[in-house]
Design a protein around this motif. Structure first.
Motif: not given
Length: 313
Positions: A91-98, A154-159
């Protein structure tokens, strides 16, 4: 002693080298300390604490694609075979996403399996509500349905699902043959309708052309008849005028006007003989008839001469 120093120097050099980490462009490295998340390393040359900080995983932030091939069943129990291409990315390069990307699944294999099964399940659920005849025309609807259903997961998975392309949709061989026959019959029907329309247009245009030709011919004939009538009337007026004038001149000269009648009679007989084409024409050749005709012509001429005088008065 020298060997010990040498070994210590080599070990120190190795530890020093392990302190530097190179991260490729389009990749983010996740660092853990004794198995716990610590921080992220961005692309380029990075420093980490040797023997303590470890590279847990390297997360690609580039777009990734995977091909899918699976089967679904429609509402009317027809088997549908899909071949699709899935395009997804972080989704993005934010820390929580990674962190989600790095720790939600054991490895990339488990992630891919979950991703594929989720998309296949969403498509199967949608196709199960549709009839076989409608599936081919609903490619866009299927894609929109899948995106709406799995974007939150997918957003919950970071994708994030970038695109889903249904490249091929097929049915069982028997259904494909029946669909081909239906398409062929519809094409024949459309061709017959087009031919009928073309024939109707041709006949309509031909009828319009015939009608216009008849109108033009009728108009031309009417104008020709008018012109012929005008010519005949003018001819008659001129004849009457000439005969009247000749008669007046002969009366003034004390001559018998029957000479004029006889001359006209002989000229008429000559003209009839030359141009009659075998037709039989009956003429009143008596002196009384010719005299009556002459008087009528003179009276017509006299009326024409008196009309302008009457109008002036």
């Amino acid at each position: 002693m020298q060997y010990t120093i040498y070994i210590i120097a080599v070990v120190g050099f190795i530890i020093l080298l392990s302190s530097f980490v190179t991260v490729k462009q389009g990749t983010i490295a996740v660092v853990t300390v004794f198995g716990k998340y610590r921080r992220q390393l961005r692309p380029g040359l990075n420093f980490k604490i040797p023997l303590i900080e470890q590279i847990y995983s390297r997360i690609s932030i580039q777009n990734r694609s995977v091909e899918l091939s699976f089967q679904a069943v429609t509402q009317d129990q027809a088997n549908v075979y899909f071949k699709a291409m899935l395009l997804y990315s972080v989704v993005n390069q934010d820390e929580e996403t990674i962190k989600n990307v790095a720790f939600k699944f054991v490895d990339a294999t488990n992630l891919m399996q979950a991703l594929i099964r989720t998309i296949e399940g969403s498509i199967r659920a949608y196709v199960a509500t549709q009839k076989q005849a409608n599936v081919l025309a609903q490619r866009n609807e299927i894609v929109l349905h899948v995106k709406e259903q799995i974007d939150q997961v997918l957003d919950g998975w970071g994708y994030h699902l970038q695109d889903l392309q249904l490249n091929d949709i097929t049915f069982d061989e028997e259904i494909m043959r029946s669909m081909s026959r239906v398409v062929a019959s519809n094409n024949l029907k459309a061709a017959a309708e087009n031919e009928g329309q073309a024939l109707l247009i041709t006949k309509t245009k031909a009828a319009e052309a015939d009608g216009n030709a008849i109108k033009i011919a009728a108009t031309a004939e009417r104008e020709a008849a008018q012109l012929r009538g005008q010519g005949i009337a003018l001819f008659r007026a001129e004849v009457a005028h000439g005969m009247s004038k000749a008669a007046q001149e002969m009366e003034q000269a004390n001559l018998d006007i029957s000479v004029i009648l006889f001359t006209m009679w002989t000229e008429s007989i000559k003209h009839f003989a030359e141009n009659g084409d075998g037709n039989v024409i009956f003429l009143d050749g008596s002196s009384e008839g010719m005299n009556r005709t002459m008087k009528e012509m003179m009276a017509m001429q006299l009326n024409k001469q008196t009309e302008p005088t009457a109008k002036k008065g």
